[in-house]
Design a protein around this motif. Structure first.
Motif, PDB file in Angstrom:
ATOM      1  N   VAL A 231     -44.180 -34.744  -3.506  1.00 20.71           N
ATOM      2  CA  VAL A 231     -43.981 -34.645  -4.957  1.00 20.71           C
ATOM      3  C   VAL A 231     -42.514 -34.459  -5.292  1.00 20.71           C
ATOM      4  O   VAL A 231     -41.965 -35.112  -6.195  1.00 20.71           O
ATOM      5  CB  VAL A 231     -44.828 -33.486  -5.522  1.00 20.71           C
ATOM      6  CG1 VAL A 231     -44.489 -33.234  -6.983  1.00 20.71           C
ATOM      7  CG2 VAL A 231     -46.310 -33.799  -5.378  1.00 20.71           C
ATOM      8  N   VAL A 232     -41.840 -33.546  -4.553  1.00 22.55           N
ATOM      9  CA  VAL A 232     -40.420 -33.305  -4.804  1.00 22.55           C
ATOM     10  C   VAL A 232     -39.605 -34.561  -4.532  1.00 22.55           C
ATOM     11  O   VAL A 232     -38.664 -34.893  -5.270  1.00 22.55           O
ATOM     12  CB  VAL A 232     -39.925 -32.128  -3.944  1.00 22.55           C
ATOM     13  CG1 VAL A 232     -38.412 -32.013  -4.004  1.00 22.55           C
ATOM     14  CG2 VAL A 232     -40.567 -30.829  -4.407  1.00 22.55           C
ATOM     15  N   ALA A 233     -39.946 -35.289  -3.474  1.00 20.78           N
ATOM     16  CA  ALA A 233     -39.217 -36.518  -3.162  1.00 20.78           C
ATOM     17  C   ALA A 233     -39.369 -37.558  -4.273  1.00 20.78           C
ATOM     18  O   ALA A 233     -38.391 -38.214  -4.681  1.00 20.78           O
ATOM     19  CB  ALA A 233     -39.714 -37.085  -1.838  1.00 20.78           C
ATOM     20  N   VAL A 234     -40.597 -37.716  -4.793  1.00 23.06           N
ATOM     21  CA  VAL A 234     -40.829 -38.675  -5.869  1.00 23.06           C
ATOM     22  C   VAL A 234     -40.080 -38.258  -7.131  1.00 23.06           C
ATOM     23  O   VAL A 234     -39.403 -39.083  -7.776  1.00 23.06           O
ATOM     24  CB  VAL A 234     -42.341 -38.806  -6.156  1.00 23.06           C
ATOM     25  CG1 VAL A 234     -42.578 -39.632  -7.419  1.00 23.06           C
ATOM     26  CG2 VAL A 234     -43.036 -39.443  -4.967  1.00 23.06           C
ATOM     27  N   LEU A 235     -40.160 -36.977  -7.495  1.00 25.31           N
ATOM     28  CA  LEU A 235     -39.460 -36.504  -8.687  1.00 25.31           C
ATOM     29  C   LEU A 235     -37.944 -36.634  -8.528  1.00 25.31           C
ATOM     30  O   LEU A 235     -37.239 -36.973  -9.490  1.00 25.31           O
ATOM     31  CB  LEU A 235     -39.837 -35.043  -8.961  1.00 25.31           C
ATOM     32  CG  LEU A 235     -41.284 -34.794  -9.390  1.00 25.31           C
ATOM     33  CD1 LEU A 235     -41.525 -33.296  -9.579  1.00 25.31           C
ATOM     34  CD2 LEU A 235     -41.620 -35.549 -10.670  1.00 25.31           C
ATOM     35  N   SER A 236     -37.436 -36.369  -7.335  1.00 22.81           N
ATOM     36  CA  SER A 236     -36.002 -36.504  -7.094  1.00 22.81           C
ATOM     37  C   SER A 236     -35.563 -37.950  -7.245  1.00 22.81           C
ATOM     38  O   SER A 236     -34.500 -38.234  -7.827  1.00 22.81           O
ATOM     39  CB  SER A 236     -35.660 -35.992  -5.694  1.00 22.81           C
ATOM     40  OG  SER A 236     -36.002 -34.642  -5.552  1.00 22.81           O
ATOM     41  N   ALA A 237     -36.372 -38.872  -6.721  1.00 17.94           N
ATOM     42  CA  ALA A 237     -36.027 -40.289  -6.861  1.00 17.94           C
ATOM     43  C   ALA A 237     -36.037 -40.731  -8.322  1.00 17.94           C
ATOM     44  O   ALA A 237     -35.126 -41.439  -8.780  1.00 17.94           O
ATOM     45  CB  ALA A 237     -37.014 -41.126  -6.046  1.00 17.94           C
ATOM     46  N   LEU A 238     -37.048 -40.288  -9.076  1.00 23.96           N
ATOM     47  CA  LEU A 238     -37.111 -40.642 -10.503  1.00 23.96           C
ATOM     48  C   LEU A 238     -35.937 -40.042 -11.271  1.00 23.96           C
ATOM     49  O   LEU A 238     -35.353 -40.689 -12.157  1.00 23.96           O
ATOM     50  CB  LEU A 238     -38.435 -40.142 -11.089  1.00 23.96           C
ATOM     51  CG  LEU A 238     -39.703 -40.828 -10.568  1.00 23.96           C
ATOM     52  CD1 LEU A 238     -40.943 -40.167 -11.165  1.00 23.96           C
ATOM     53  CD2 LEU A 238     -39.682 -42.319 -10.892  1.00 23.96           C
ATOM     54  N   PHE A 239     -35.583 -38.801 -10.910  1.00 20.93           N
ATOM     55  CA  PHE A 239     -34.449 -38.176 -11.581  1.00 20.93           C
ATOM     56  C   PHE A 239     -33.143 -38.894 -11.258  1.00 20.93           C
ATOM     57  O   PHE A 239     -32.261 -39.053 -12.125  1.00 20.93           O
ATOM     58  CB  PHE A 239     -34.365 -36.702 -11.170  1.00 20.93           C
ATOM     59  CG  PHE A 239     -33.329 -35.915 -11.920  1.00 20.93           C
ATOM     60  CD1 PHE A 239     -33.475 -35.663 -13.277  1.00 20.93           C
ATOM     61  CD2 PHE A 239     -32.200 -35.430 -11.283  1.00 20.93           C
ATOM     62  CE1 PHE A 239     -32.524 -34.949 -13.979  1.00 20.93           C
ATOM     63  CE2 PHE A 239     -31.252 -34.709 -11.971  1.00 20.93           C
ATOM     64  CZ  PHE A 239     -31.411 -34.467 -13.330  1.00 20.93           C
ATOM     65  N   PHE A 240     -33.004 -39.351 -10.036  1.00 15.51           N
ATOM     66  CA  PHE A 240     -31.816 -40.105  -9.660  1.00 15.51           C
ATOM     67  C   PHE A 240     -31.715 -41.400 -10.462  1.00 15.51           C
ATOM     68  O   PHE A 240     -30.647 -41.767 -10.967  1.00 15.51           O
ATOM     69  CB  PHE A 240     -31.851 -40.415  -8.158  1.00 15.51           C
ATOM     70  CG  PHE A 240     -30.733 -41.299  -7.700  1.00 15.51           C
ATOM     71  CD1 PHE A 240     -29.451 -40.795  -7.524  1.00 15.51           C
ATOM     72  CD2 PHE A 240     -30.962 -42.650  -7.440  1.00 15.51           C
ATOM     73  CE1 PHE A 240     -28.418 -41.628  -7.105  1.00 15.51           C
ATOM     74  CE2 PHE A 240     -29.937 -43.475  -7.013  1.00 15.51           C
ATOM     75  CZ  PHE A 240     -28.660 -42.958  -6.845  1.00 15.51           C
ATOM     76  N   VAL A 241     -32.826 -42.087 -10.606  1.00 15.99           N
ATOM     77  CA  VAL A 241     -32.830 -43.319 -11.402  1.00 15.99           C
ATOM     78  C   VAL A 241     -32.474 -43.015 -12.851  1.00 15.99           C
ATOM     79  O   VAL A 241     -31.701 -43.752 -13.492  1.00 15.99           O
ATOM     80  CB  VAL A 241     -34.221 -43.992 -11.309  1.00 15.99           C
ATOM     81  CG1 VAL A 241     -34.311 -45.168 -12.271  1.00 15.99           C
ATOM     82  CG2 VAL A 241     -34.487 -44.442  -9.884  1.00 15.99           C
ATOM     83  N   PHE A 242     -33.034 -41.905 -13.369  1.00 12.58           N
ATOM     84  CA  PHE A 242     -32.721 -41.521 -14.751  1.00 12.58           C
ATOM     85  C   PHE A 242     -31.229 -41.274 -14.932  1.00 12.58           C
ATOM     86  O   PHE A 242     -30.619 -41.707 -15.913  1.00 12.58           O
ATOM     87  CB  PHE A 242     -33.525 -40.275 -15.115  1.00 12.58           C
ATOM     88  CG  PHE A 242     -33.086 -39.621 -16.394  1.00 12.58           C
ATOM     89  CD1 PHE A 242     -33.419 -40.172 -17.621  1.00 12.58           C
ATOM     90  CD2 PHE A 242     -32.321 -38.453 -16.368  1.00 12.58           C
ATOM     91  CE1 PHE A 242     -33.011 -39.574 -18.804  1.00 12.58           C
ATOM     92  CE2 PHE A 242     -31.908 -37.865 -17.538  1.00 12.58           C
ATOM     93  CZ  PHE A 242     -32.246 -38.410 -18.767  1.00 12.58           C
ATOM     94  N   LEU A 243     -30.608 -40.534 -13.973  1.00 12.18           N
ATOM     95  CA  LEU A 243     -29.181 -40.249 -14.078  1.00 12.18           C
ATOM     96  C   LEU A 243     -28.347 -41.524 -13.996  1.00 12.18           C
ATOM     97  O   LEU A 243     -27.335 -41.673 -14.719  1.00 12.18           O
ATOM     98  CB  LEU A 243     -28.761 -39.274 -12.981  1.00 12.18           C
ATOM     99  CG  LEU A 243     -29.294 -37.832 -13.096  1.00 12.18           C
ATOM    100  CD1 LEU A 243     -28.813 -37.010 -11.911  1.00 12.18           C
ATOM    101  CD2 LEU A 243     -28.857 -37.194 -14.406  1.00 12.18           C
ATOM    102  N   MET A 244     -28.738 -42.476 -13.166  1.00 11.02           N
ATOM    103  CA  MET A 244     -27.997 -43.728 -13.047  1.00 11.02           C
ATOM    104  C   MET A 244     -28.072 -44.523 -14.349  1.00 11.02           C
ATOM    105  O   MET A 244     -27.060 -45.068 -14.830  1.00 11.02           O
ATOM    106  CB  MET A 244     -28.545 -44.546 -11.881  1.00 11.02           C
ATOM    107  CG  MET A 244     -28.286 -43.932 -10.520  1.00 11.02           C
ATOM    108  SD  MET A 244     -26.512 -43.788 -10.158  1.00 11.02           S
ATOM    109  CE  MET A 244     -26.029 -45.528 -10.135  1.00 11.02           C
ATOM    110  N   ILE A 245     -29.259 -44.602 -14.921  1.00 14.73           N
ATOM    111  CA  ILE A 245     -29.410 -45.339 -16.176  1.00 14.73           C
ATOM    112  C   ILE A 245     -28.621 -44.659 -17.297  1.00 14.73           C
ATOM    113  O   ILE A 245     -27.940 -45.314 -18.099  1.00 14.73           O
ATOM    114  CB  ILE A 245     -30.902 -45.445 -16.548  1.00 14.73           C
ATOM    115  CG1 ILE A 245     -31.642 -46.297 -15.507  1.00 14.73           C
ATOM    116  CG2 ILE A 245     -31.071 -46.053 -17.941  1.00 14.73           C
ATOM    117  CD1 ILE A 245     -33.130 -46.370 -15.728  1.00 14.73           C
TER     118      ILE A 245
END
Length: 343
Positions: A231-245
Motif C-alpha cells: 500500500v505504501v509503495a503504491v501511494l508513494s508512486a501515485l504521490f510521485f506522479v502527482f508531484l511531477m505533474i
C-alpha cells in the motif's frame, strides 16, 4: 507439581508450609518437582532441607546456571512422573490451595486446565497491558487463552508428553499446550499479592514474552507488513506522479519541502519497523539452528524407587521430619528435548 525457583529464599518456608498440607489433603499420591534456576541466595539450601524432610514427595532439579523460567518449567515437565502435572510459581501469587480445582477437572477428563485470576493484585499498568496484548494475540494467532500471565495450570500426561517432544527453543508453554489439548477448559482461581521479594518480570521482559508468543504461533505480522508495504509503495508512486505533474503545471514549490520531509520520515519509520519485525523471525531461526542445550542440570535430588518404598513403609505416607535414606544426586546435560540424564 512443578515449581521453578529463582532467588525465593524469603518465600520458600511459607510455600512449604502451605503446599504440602494442601497436597496431603487431596488423598492421592503426588510429588513436587522444584527446579532451581541458578539461584544466588539460600534457595538451594532450603530446597535440600525440604527434600531431607519429605524425600518421598520431593524432587529437586538443580540447574548449572540461570536459564530462565521457560527452561525451568520444561525441565520440570521432563522430570515429572505423574499422570497429571500442575505448574505453579513459587511467589504464592497463585495460592497452592487452588490446586484441588485443577486436579478435579483433570480427573473429569480434561487434558488441559487453564486458569483465570480473580481480583488480580497486579499494578494497573500490568492489567491494562495484559488486556491489550490478549486482544492482539487473539486477533493474530489461533491461541485462545483468557489469562496468559497466570502460571498455575494443569496438564494431563498426554499433553506433557507432547510438550517434551517439542523441538522449539523459544515457545510459550500454555499456548502450546492449549493447541495440543483435545479437551481444554479454563477455571477461575484466587490471586494474592506476592508474598515477599520483587517480581522477576520487568516491562521489557513482558514485552519480549509477548513478542515470542505472537511470532511463535503466527506469521500474520509478516503478512500484514507485506500488505502495508504494498500500500505504501503504491501511494508513494501515485504521490510521485502527482508531484511531477504539479511541477510541470505549477512549477516547483519550496513551501512543500517540510511536507516531503514528513513523508520521507514516515516511510523510513515503516521500513525500520519492518526490519525489526523480520529480525524477530530471523532471531528465532538463529536460536533454533544453533541447537544448544535448553538447560544443563547439575544434580537431581531424589529417592530411588526402592528407597521411597522403604521410607513410606517405615514412617507412614505423610510423616515429615526424618532425614532421607538412599538419596541419589544425578548429574545430567539436557539436550534440546530436556530429556537426557545420567543414572
Amino acid at each position: 507439581v512443578v515449581i521453578p525457583v529463582y532467588n525465593e529464599e524469603a518465600v520458600l518456608p511459607t510455600l512449604f508450609s502451605r503446599l504440602y498440607p494442601t497436597l496431603d489433603a487431596l488423598g492421592i499420591s503426588y510429588e513436587v518437582v522444584f527446579v532451581n534456576d541458578g539461584s544466588k541466595d539460600r534457595s538451594v539450601a532450603l530446597l535440600r532441607q525440604q527434600f531431607s524432610l519429605r524425600p518421598q514427595h520431593t524432587r529437586v532439579v538443580l540447574f548449572h546456571a540461570n536459564f530462565g523460567q521457560h527452561s525451568a518449567v520444561m525441565a520440570g515437565l521432563a522430570y515429572a512422573r505423574g499422570d497429571y502435572v500442575v505448574t505453579l510459581d513459587a511467589d504464592l501469587q497463585n495460592p497452592p490451595e487452588e490446586i484441588g480445582k485443577l486436579v478435579a477437572k483433570l480427573e473429569e477428563g480434561y487434558d488441559y486446565v487453564g486458569t483465570i485470576r480473580q481480583q488480580r493484585q497486579d499494578s494497573w499498568w500490568r492489567r491494562w497491558f495484559s488486556k491489550r496484548i490478549n486482544k492482539l494475540r487473539e486477533w493474530i494467532t489461533p491461541v485462545r487463552i483468557t489469562d496468559q500471565g497466570c502460571m498455575m495450570r494443569g496438564y494431563a500426561r498426554s499433553v506433557v508428553t507432547a510438550l517434551n517432544q517439542t523441538r522449539e527453543v523459544n515457545t510459550f508453554i500454555p499456548a502450546l499446550a492449549s493447541l495440543y489439548a483435545m479437551k481444554p477448559i479454563e477455571v477461575p482461581i484466587a490471586h494474592e499479592e506476592r508474598f515477599a521479594g520483587r517480581s522477576k518480570y520487568s516491562l521489557y521482559s513482558l514485552i519480549r514474552l509477548n513478542f515470542d508468543l505472537i511470532t511463535g504461533f503466527s506469521v500474520v505480522p509478516l503478512q500484514l507488513f507485506s500488505m502495508v508495504g504494498m500500500v505504501v509503495a503504491v501511494l508513494s508512486a501515485l504521490f510521485f506522479v502527482f508531484l511531477m505533474i504539479r511541477r510541470l503545471i505549477v512549477g516547483p514549490e519550496v513551501q512543500g519541502l517540510f511536507t516531503l520531509f514528513a513523508i520521507v520520515f514516515f516511510l523510513i519509520g515503516v521500513a525500520l519497523f519492518g526490519i525489526g519485525l523480520l529480525g524477530e523471525y530471523v532471531g528465532r531461526i538463529y536460536a533454533q539452528v544453533r541447537e544448544r542445550p535448553r538447560y544443563i542440570v547439575q544434580a537431581v535430588l531424589e529417592a530411588e524407587p526402592g528407597d521411597r518404598a522403604q521410607i513410606e513403609h517405615a514412617r507412614g505416607e505423610h510423616a515429615p521430619g526424618v532425614p532421607a535414606q538412599g538419596v541419589s544426586a544425578q548429574s545430567a546435560s539436557a539436550d534440546s528435548y530436556g530429556q537426557e540424564r545420567s543414572r
